[in-house]
Scaffold this motif. Structure first.
Motif, mmCIF file in Angstrom:
data_model
loop_
_atom_site.group_PDB
_atom_site.id
_atom_site.type_symbol
_atom_site.label_atom_id
_atom_site.label_comp_id
_atom_site.label_asym_id
_atom_site.label_seq_id
_atom_site.Cartn_x
_atom_site.Cartn_y
_atom_site.Cartn_z
ATOM 1 N N ALA A 64 1.151 11.206 -15.325
ATOM 2 C CA ALA A 64 1.601 10.849 -13.976
ATOM 3 C C ALA A 64 0.939 9.535 -13.549
ATOM 4 C CB ALA A 64 1.273 11.958 -12.985
ATOM 5 N N TRP A 65 -0.331 9.386 -13.891
ATOM 6 C CA TRP A 65 -1.063 8.168 -13.525
ATOM 7 C C TRP A 65 -0.615 6.974 -14.360
ATOM 8 C CZ3 TRP A 65 -4.444 7.694 -9.431
ATOM 9 C CH2 TRP A 65 -4.665 8.885 -8.738
ATOM 10 N N GLN A 66 -0.142 7.255 -15.571
ATOM 11 C CA GLN A 66 0.390 6.152 -16.377
ATOM 12 C C GLN A 66 1.681 5.615 -15.795
ATOM 13 O OE1 GLN A 66 -0.034 8.476 -20.267
ATOM 14 N NE2 GLN A 66 -0.137 6.320 -20.906
ATOM 15 N N LYS A 67 2.362 6.469 -15.006
ATOM 16 C CA LYS A 67 3.634 6.038 -14.422
ATOM 17 C C LYS A 67 3.461 5.244 -13.132
ATOM 18 C CE LYS A 67 5.834 10.242 -15.811
ATOM 19 N NZ LYS A 67 6.206 11.474 -15.150
ATOM 20 N N LEU A 68 2.223 5.133 -12.660
ATOM 21 C CA LEU A 68 1.985 4.406 -11.404
ATOM 22 C C LEU A 68 2.729 3.069 -11.316
ATOM 23 C CD1 LEU A 68 -1.829 4.746 -10.508
ATOM 24 C CD2 LEU A 68 0.088 5.479 -9.105
ATOM 25 N N PRO A 69 2.681 2.240 -12.372
ATOM 26 C CA PRO A 69 3.315 0.913 -12.270
ATOM 27 C C PRO A 69 4.840 0.961 -12.143
ATOM 28 C CG PRO A 69 1.810 1.024 -14.153
ATOM 29 C CD PRO A 69 1.966 2.415 -13.640
ATOM 30 N N ASP A 70 5.444 2.107 -12.524
ATOM 31 C CA ASP A 70 6.908 2.179 -12.544
ATOM 32 C C ASP A 70 7.534 2.407 -11.175
ATOM 33 O OD1 ASP A 70 6.476 2.052 -15.202
ATOM 34 O OD2 ASP A 70 6.965 4.151 -15.638
ATOM 35 N N ALA A 71 6.715 2.730 -10.180
ATOM 36 C CA ALA A 71 7.280 3.186 -8.906
ATOM 37 C C ALA A 71 8.047 2.072 -8.191
ATOM 38 C CB ALA A 71 6.176 3.708 -8.012
ATOM 39 N N ALA A 72 9.098 2.501 -7.468
ATOM 40 C CA ALA A 72 9.850 1.565 -6.636
ATOM 41 C C ALA A 72 9.146 1.369 -5.296
ATOM 42 C CB ALA A 72 11.254 2.114 -6.406
ATOM 43 N N LEU A 73 8.308 2.345 -4.957
ATOM 44 C CA LEU A 73 7.643 2.287 -3.657
ATOM 45 C C LEU A 73 6.366 3.131 -3.700
ATOM 46 C CD1 LEU A 73 8.026 1.434 -0.572
ATOM 47 C CD2 LEU A 73 8.980 3.724 -0.244
ATOM 48 N N ASN A 74 5.323 2.642 -3.031
ATOM 49 C CA ASN A 74 4.134 3.468 -2.826
ATOM 50 C C ASN A 74 4.093 3.923 -1.379
ATOM 51 O OD1 ASN A 74 3.068 3.273 -5.450
ATOM 52 N ND2 ASN A 74 2.234 1.232 -4.993
ATOM 53 N N VAL A 75 4.039 5.241 -1.204
ATOM 54 C CA VAL A 75 3.928 5.777 0.153
ATOM 55 C C VAL A 75 2.462 6.081 0.405
ATOM 56 C CG1 VAL A 75 4.471 7.727 1.635
ATOM 57 C CG2 VAL A 75 6.251 6.696 0.227
ATOM 58 N N VAL A 76 1.924 5.542 1.497
ATOM 59 C CA VAL A 76 0.505 5.651 1.789
ATOM 60 C C VAL A 76 0.305 6.557 3.000
ATOM 61 C CG1 VAL A 76 -1.550 4.346 2.447
ATOM 62 C CG2 VAL A 76 0.069 3.378 0.819
ATOM 63 N N LEU A 77 -0.328 7.697 2.780
ATOM 64 C CA LEU A 77 -0.393 8.705 3.831
ATOM 65 C C LEU A 77 -1.675 8.708 4.638
ATOM 66 C CD1 LEU A 77 1.530 11.343 1.886
ATOM 67 C CD2 LEU A 77 2.092 10.579 4.175
ATOM 68 N N SER A 78 -2.608 7.869 4.273
ATOM 69 C CA SER A 78 -3.796 7.719 5.115
ATOM 70 C C SER A 78 -4.347 6.337 4.850
ATOM 71 C CB SER A 78 -4.859 8.768 4.774
ATOM 72 O OG SER A 78 -5.533 8.406 3.590
ATOM 73 N N VAL A 79 -5.267 5.937 5.693
ATOM 74 C CA VAL A 79 -5.844 4.615 5.548
ATOM 75 C C VAL A 79 -6.555 4.471 4.189
ATOM 76 C CG1 VAL A 79 -7.981 5.287 6.712
ATOM 77 C CG2 VAL A 79 -7.255 2.912 6.763
ATOM 78 N N TRP A 80 -6.939 5.618 3.601
ATOM 79 C CA TRP A 80 -7.662 5.581 2.327
ATOM 80 C C TRP A 80 -6.760 5.231 1.153
ATOM 81 C CZ3 TRP A 80 -12.104 4.889 4.038
ATOM 82 C CH2 TRP A 80 -12.502 5.510 5.229
ATOM 83 N N GLY A 81 -5.469 5.306 1.361
ATOM 84 C CA GLY A 81 -4.542 4.949 0.299
ATOM 85 C C GLY A 81 -4.187 3.469 0.294
ATOM 86 N N GLU A 82 -4.675 2.749 1.309
ATOM 87 C CA GLU A 82 -4.268 1.343 1.411
ATOM 88 C C GLU A 82 -4.865 0.478 0.306
ATOM 89 O OE1 GLU A 82 -4.801 -0.179 5.357
ATOM 90 O OE2 GLU A 82 -3.417 1.329 6.195
ATOM 91 N N ALA A 83 -6.142 0.678 -0.013
ATOM 92 C CA ALA A 83 -6.767 -0.130 -1.066
ATOM 93 C C ALA A 83 -6.051 0.069 -2.408
ATOM 94 C CB ALA A 83 -8.254 0.180 -1.175
ATOM 95 N N PRO A 84 -5.787 1.313 -2.809
ATOM 96 C CA PRO A 84 -5.014 1.486 -4.047
ATOM 97 C C PRO A 84 -3.627 0.843 -3.969
ATOM 98 C CG PRO A 84 -5.968 3.589 -3.367
ATOM 99 C CD PRO A 84 -6.289 2.598 -2.298
ATOM 100 N N ALA A 85 -2.970 0.955 -2.809
ATOM 101 C CA ALA A 85 -1.631 0.377 -2.679
ATOM 102 C C ALA A 85 -1.684 -1.146 -2.815
ATOM 103 C CB ALA A 85 -1.008 0.769 -1.342
ATOM 104 N N LEU A 86 -2.714 -1.755 -2.215
ATOM 105 C CA LEU A 86 -2.869 -3.214 -2.327
ATOM 106 C C LEU A 86 -3.092 -3.624 -3.778
ATOM 107 C CD1 LEU A 86 -5.044 -4.011 0.805
ATOM 108 C CD2 LEU A 86 -2.849 -5.103 0.216
ATOM 109 N N LEU A 87 -3.909 -2.850 -4.468
ATOM 110 C CA LEU A 87 -4.189 -3.145 -5.873
ATOM 111 C C LEU A 87 -2.920 -3.050 -6.722
ATOM 112 C CD1 LEU A 87 -6.435 -3.792 -7.907
ATOM 113 C CD2 LEU A 87 -6.865 -1.338 -8.119
ATOM 114 N N LEU A 88 -2.114 -2.028 -6.421
ATOM 115 C CA LEU A 88 -0.872 -1.860 -7.172
ATOM 116 C C LEU A 88 0.136 -2.960 -6.831
ATOM 117 C CD1 LEU A 88 -0.574 2.028 -6.952
ATOM 118 C CD2 LEU A 88 -0.850 0.688 -9.056
#
Lengths: 468, 444
Positions: B208-232
């Motif tokens: 599942a984590w290997q598929k991270l780059p394939d996503a069409a969209l990252n949904v961020v459900l808390s402020v803690w997901g923003e750093a990973p979303a920015l990195l992606l």
């Protein structure tokens, strides 16, 4: 007083030559302990387990009218949350050491935390618990203690745990006992008739059972450290006798009270099972000149317990025990008394305190396999899988792993089992575990994450003699 | 400078990283620290989550360093521990995480990691000493390590999936309802024709984590997901959509509309799906009406929890259930720059309600705030049970830590989560009314 001059107790390794990694027969364990210097063994693979900081925190959480400052980065307080939430015990703060504090030291932060906590809750006593970070940095807790003791006029007690100096978490009980007596002991009044009941981390029902029996003998008790207040430690020094419910955890308190304050110490056997509880009462009776009352009480109680047990038997049941040492030795006798067979035992530690019990055991069962490990379920799972017992009795917090082997499992971590009432409860729970095995069978569908190759290895594969 | 905290509920970075690793099937943590670090995590986190632990006990591989390692360094001990962990514990990915002591000693973790790689171990690492932050930073450090180091392992890449959406920002265990919340969000996204990459929980492995780059969209459900979303975004140009809070009830509909617009999906299909979900929820509300009026559900409430939970739950309770937000306390220390938006959003939930919003993780301070709120309903963690009783308020445990609840796949997100929340809050209010009445009656 010399014993209490040091700022902390010695580790269990140094006090009592404690072993934490070993496997062999009961007979070879006896030889190991009588052959002079013990060879230290270490593990080349290990799993996380409790350490002295956790044990000290557990002991301190049970003391009334106290607050604890955990002088550490924030995660060292996680177990404090556990005690607070599940047992309603202990008020604590963590100094929350950060990057900078680990370099610059954090005496000022500690001072501020103690002051604020004091003004907020006005406790009778303030505990300061050290941590690996503070131990490595060698932060000066002592001067903070002395300064603030003057300023706030309250007892402030430092506990020098490290998280790495000992392989035995029980060292944390010793460090806590040492400091509590050092700072609170000996301030009591005239010698009195009371008996110190040393109970460390016991189930409240077990503590009550011991209290019930000893009160029935007419004893006036001073129970510590569980549920004690600072005054209990003060008056402990003037009691006539100390009686440990569990030698493993209460030994340091008992010995120190004897050596420093001249309170006689009775390292009685653990009251688990009808016979052993009778023996325990006899020992207590003998020490206090109450032999007759003790034997009368045993008669009444054993009759009542016997009636409650009815025709309960462990005939034909092969049992594995994974327990803290004192519980393991006592329960192995009980299992046999009830007609069962002990296939093997895992104890969390072997030390000089266990010599006598080892001697007894090796006379009865010289070949019985003893495994010494604190929280190393990979080894225990390997052993238990090979032996395939009918029942596993344990008091560790990794028992769910054993359950996944599909055998009936009974956890004593949160269940009372001391005295006459304890054996009745225990029998009921064993009956339940053996009568309905469906949950274990369901668990067995989710196998443990160890490789097959590991189960083909001998369980002690990763226990090696330490190269110095 | 970090301040001392009473009764902290945010544990430390190492523990946050462990929460990430333990929620990924086939990922094996290898702690390089003193023996107690893993046990602290088990007692202070796993066990306060109804023991919802994947491995069954605290058996985390851990180097358990002793005094000599503190003095002479512990790298060799880690080398040995890693080698043997790979031999003993089944896993697709071994993840070295460090504690305070080995970081202070200065053990060279990247070098040890590289040695492991040279022996073809599937190993990655993160430096996660507790003095570097709390669970939220630990989550970010572990997720960052996964994003950056997984692609370098040379694992076979799973086939690309169209319409994949990664869900970021839910921290396993710190959100006690993480597993159920993820499942419900996955169900909602599937309802509009997408495929959700939940990343944690049942059947969510390393692939599942290997598929991270394939996503069409990252949904961020808390402020803690923003750093990973920015990195992606930086690495793969993946766009992201930030919600600040869990979508509960009708907010889920709004969320699905936003996703539909961003990915230019079939709007009609989305509307049909939302309509059927809304209809069901409305039906539940209708069947609750008698109880609602009779037991007087319209009360002032205090809510204590992580920012995402406070946003989602307070909006639902206010905008759909008609309750009055009195005092909201956010416990996860969101970064300063995100606080203004939270204040604006949450103090204006209901005009005239005088809603107050606080940021605190100090148990003593939170207790005082709740006590002064005079709330009639308290929703919070086990730590707030005492003050709720003092206030004589109805009480529901819904944020970390939990003491007397078992949570497996229960959810407070989405439409199903809204229904669950109705059931549980309703039960709490009813049993509270019943108890209060009985006590009164008995005192005659």
């Amino acid at each position: 007083m010399t014993l209490l001059k040091a700022r902390a107790s010695l580790t269990r390794e140094k006090q009592l030559e404690a072993l934490n990694a070993w496997q062999g027969s009961a007979l070879s364990a006896v030889t190991e302990f009588s052959d002079g210097e013990l060879v230290k063994r270490i593990r080349t693979f290990s799993q996380s387990t409790e350490d002295d900081t956790l044990y000290a925190l557990r002991l301190l959480a049970g003391i009334r009218n106290s607050v604890t400052v955990i002088h550490a980065p924030r995660g060292c307080a996680a177990a404090g949350l556990f005690h607070q939430v599940t047992r309603g015990q202990g008020r604590w703060i963590v100094t929350n050491l950060d990057d900078r504090d680990t370099i610059m030291g954090a005496d000022r932060k500690l001072r501020k935390a103690v002051q604020e906590l004091y003004h907020r809750y006005k406790p009778e006593v303030i505990f300061i618990l050290s941590s690996p970070v503070v131990a490595i940095n060698n932060d000066d807790i002592q001067s903070v203690v002395e300064e603030l003791h003057e300023e706030l006029e309250v007892d402030i007690i430092p506990f020098y745990v490290t998280g790495f100096a000992s392989h035995h978490a029980v060292t944390g009980y010793d460090i806590a006992s040492h400091a509590l007596l050092k700072y609170l002991g000996g301030k009591g009044g005239e010698p009195d008739e009371r008996v110190n009941l040393l109970a460390v981390g016991e189930h409240p029902e077990d503590r009550n059972e011991a209290k019930r029996l000893l009160t029935a003998l007419g004893l006036e008790l001073n129970i510590l450290p569980d549920g004690a207040s600072p005054d209990t430690f003060r008056s402990a020094a003037s009691a006539r006798l100390s009686l440990a419910l569990d030698q493993d955890s209460g030994n340091y308190l008992g010995v120190t009270l004897r050596e420093v304050y001249g309170v006689a110490y009775l390292p009685a056997s653990r009251p688990i099972g009808i016979k052993a509880t009778g023996r325990w009462l006899t020992e207590v009776g003998r020490a206090l000149g109450l032999t007759e009352a003790a034997s009368r009480l045993h008669e009444e109680e054993s009759e009542r317990a016997g009636r409650a047990l009815g025709d309960f038997t462990l005939e034909g049941v092969r049992v594995y025990l994974g327990l803290s040492s004192a519980n393991a030795f006592a329960l192995s006798s009980l299992i046999e008394e009830l007609g069962g067979e002990v296939m093997g035992i895992t104890v969390n530690r072997l030390d000089q305190l266990h010599k006598e019990r080892l001697d007894e055991l090796s006379l009865r069962h010289p070949a019985l396999q003893i495994h010494v490990a604190d929280g190393q379920p990979f080894e225990e799972a390997n052993i238990v899988k090979r032996l395939s017992p009918d029942l596993y009795l344990g008091d560790s917090n990794h028992i769910a792993q054993i359950g996944r082997l599909g055998i009936p499992v009974l956890s004593l971590e949160e269940s009372p089992f001391l005295g006459y009432n304890g054996v009745i409860t225990l029998a009921r729970r064993i009956t339940a575990a053996l009568r309905n095995r469906s949950f274990g069978e369901a668990l067995a569908h989710t196998p443990l994450s160890y490789k097959d190759a590991w189960f083909r290895r001998t369980p002690n594969w990763h226990i090696k003699k330490e190269v110095r | 400078m970090a301040h001392h905290i009473e009764g902290s509920r945010n544990s430390c970075a190492l523990h946050g990283a462990l929460q990430v690793i333990e929620a990924i099937e086939g990922a094996v943590p290898v702690i390089h620290s003193t023996a107690g670090c893993g046990a602290q995590h088990f007692l202070g986190v796993n066990r306060l989550n109804a023991g919802s632990d994947s491995f069954g006990g605290p058996p985390v591989a851990s180097s358990n360093i002793s005094e000599k390692h503190v003095v002479f360094g512990g790298s060799s001990r880690l080398r040995e521990q890693l080698k043997n962990t790979v031999k003993i514990v089944e896993g697709d990915l071994y993840f070295i995480v460090t504690g305070c002591s080995t970081e202070m000693v200065g053990d060279d973790i990247p070098a040890m990691n590289k040695e492991g790689r040279d022996q073809d171990f599937q190993v990655i690492y993160a430096n996660t000493p507790g003095f570097r932050g709390d669970v939220h930073q630990g989550y970010q450090l572990a997720v960052k390590a996964l994003i950056e180091q997984l692609p370098t392992l040379g694992k076979a890449v799973p086939p690309k999936v169209e319409g994949l959406v990664n869900i970021l920002g839910i921290i396993p265990h710190q959100d006690p309802f993480w597993a159920g919340n993820l499942e419900e969000l996955g169900r909602l996204l599937e309802g509009i024709g997408l495929k959700a990459n939940l990343l944690f929980g049942y059947d969510q492995g390393v692939s599942a984590w290997q598929k991270l780059p394939d996503a069409a969209l990252n949904v961020v459900l808390s402020v803690w997901g923003e750093a990973p979303a920015l990195l992606l975004e930086e690495r793969y140009n993946t766009p992201w959509l930030a919600l600040e809070g869990l979508p509960v009830g009708s907010a889920a509909g709004a969320f699905l509309r936003q996703v539909t617009e961003r990915l230019q999906l079939d709007a009609h299909r989305t509307e049909l799906f939302i309509e059927s979900e809304e209809k069901r929820l409305n039906r539940y509300l209708a069947s609750l009406a008698d109880t609602y009026y009779r037991a007087g559900f319209q009360r002032e409430f205090a809510l204590i929890g992580e920012s995402a939970q406070v946003v989602g739950v307070s909006e639902f309770l206010t905008r759909t259930l008609g309750l009055l937000p009195r005092t909201l306390i956010i416990t996860d220390n969101p970064p300063e720059e995100s606080r203004e938006a939270l204040i604006l959003r949450l103090t204006t939930l209901l005009e005239g309600a005088g809603t107050e919003l606080f940021f605190s993780e100090d148990h003593g301070e939170i207790t005082d705030l709740v006590r002064n709120s005079g709330a009639e309903v308290v929703l919070g963690s086990a730590l707030e049970e005492g003050v709720a009783a003092e206030l004589g308020a109805a009480f529901l445990q819904l944020s970390f830590p939990l003491s007397d609840r078992v949570v497996l796949n229960r959810s407070y997100a989405g439409y199903r989560g809204a229904a669950t929340l109705l059931e549980e809050l309703g039960s709490a209010i009813l049993s509270h009314s019943y108890q209060s009445r009985r006590i009164l009656q008995e005192s005659y």
